[in-house]
Design a protein around this motif. Structure first.
Motif, short mmCIF file in Angstrom:
data_model
loop_
_atom_site.label_atom_id
_atom_site.label_comp_id
_atom_site.label_asym_id
_atom_site.label_seq_id
_atom_site.Cartn_x
_atom_site.Cartn_y
_atom_site.Cartn_z
N SER A 80 0.15 7.91 -1.24
CA SER A 80 0.79 6.60 -1.27
C SER A 80 -0.07 5.62 -2.04
O SER A 80 -1.27 5.83 -2.22
N SER A 81 0.56 4.53 -2.48
CA SER A 81 -0.18 3.48 -3.17
C SER A 81 -1.23 2.86 -2.26
O SER A 81 -2.32 2.50 -2.71
N SER A 82 -0.91 2.74 -0.97
CA SER A 82 -1.89 2.15 -0.03
C SER A 82 -3.13 3.03 0.09
O SER A 82 -4.25 2.53 0.19
N THR A 83 -2.95 4.36 0.02
CA THR A 83 -4.09 5.27 0.04
C THR A 83 -4.96 5.06 -1.19
O THR A 83 -6.20 4.99 -1.11
N VAL A 84 -4.31 4.95 -2.36
CA VAL A 84 -5.05 4.73 -3.61
C VAL A 84 -5.82 3.41 -3.54
O VAL A 84 -7.00 3.34 -3.91
N ARG A 85 -5.17 2.36 -3.05
CA ARG A 85 -5.85 1.06 -2.93
C ARG A 85 -7.06 1.15 -2.02
O ARG A 85 -8.11 0.56 -2.30
N ALA A 86 -6.93 1.91 -0.93
CA ALA A 86 -8.04 2.05 0.02
C ALA A 86 -9.21 2.80 -0.62
O ALA A 86 -10.39 2.45 -0.39
#
Length: 200
Positions: free
Chosen positions: A166-172
């Motif tokens: 997910s994009s949230s995983t990449v951001r993290a």
């Protein structure tokens, strides 16, 4: 023409998005695929510090070598919140067929969106599983049957190995200073570094 529509916040666009787009084009025999980053989304709060211009440019970089893909700012140019039904109306032409790609979360809530009857009239909904969670299988079957009863159309499935990203995983990952090599296309990785996006 067979025209696909793939929308999302794309903050950032990642390898899962690119794989889904390829599978969508191949399995639905698409002539054109519109990738449409959301303007102001009605469904979820925007995360991260990437602007609309950043998200659009990252999508252009991610899909620049994929034949038949058009990255569009259609929803970003629209004032107010972006609703799928408005995008479908804008792209609809009676001589073409529109195919609209969703993930599992979107599939399960589609009946509660703005004007779902109109969405089903204007396009052929298609979904792809990004997760391998078998606990959702029964619910998905029930929802597809419900939509068929209510709207008279079968929701089609793209079969592809699930990429649980997910994009949230990449951001993290970026926020903790780790490498996103392999998680996003190389050109997108370079853009994120150049602009200093998603830093903690």
């Amino acid at each position: 023409m067979r025209i696909g529509i793939y929308g999302g916040t794309f903050s950032p666009v990642h390898a899962g998005h690119v794989a889904a787009a390829k599978a969508f084009m191949e399995q639905m025999w698409l002539d054109i695929l519109y990738v449409i980053p959301t303007g102001v989304t009605p469904h979820k709060e925007m995360k991260g510090d990437a602007t609309a211009v950043d998200r659009l440019e990252m999508c252009r970089l991610a899909f620049k070598d994929m034949e038949g893909v058009i990255v569009s700012d259609l929803e970003m140019r629209r004032e107010g919140k972006s609703y799928t039904v408005d995008t479908l109306r804008e792209l609809y032409h009676p001589e073409n067929r529109l195919f609209f790609l969703m993930g599992t979360d979107m599939l399960l809530t589609l009946g509660q969106w703005r004007e779902p009857e109109e969405i089903f009239k204007l396009c052929y909904p298609v979904y792809i599983r990004r997760e391998a969670d078998t606990s959702l299988d029964e619910l998905i079957v029930e929802k597809i049957a419900e939509y068929h009863r209510r709207f008279g159309k079968v929701v089609r499935r793209i079969t592809a190995p699930p990429i649980d990203l997910s994009s949230s995983t990449v951001r993290a990952v970026i926020a903790r200073g780790a490498s996103v090599q392999g998680l996003v296309p190389p050109a997108v990785e370079a853009y994120i570094k150049e602009k200093g996006l998603y830093q903690a």
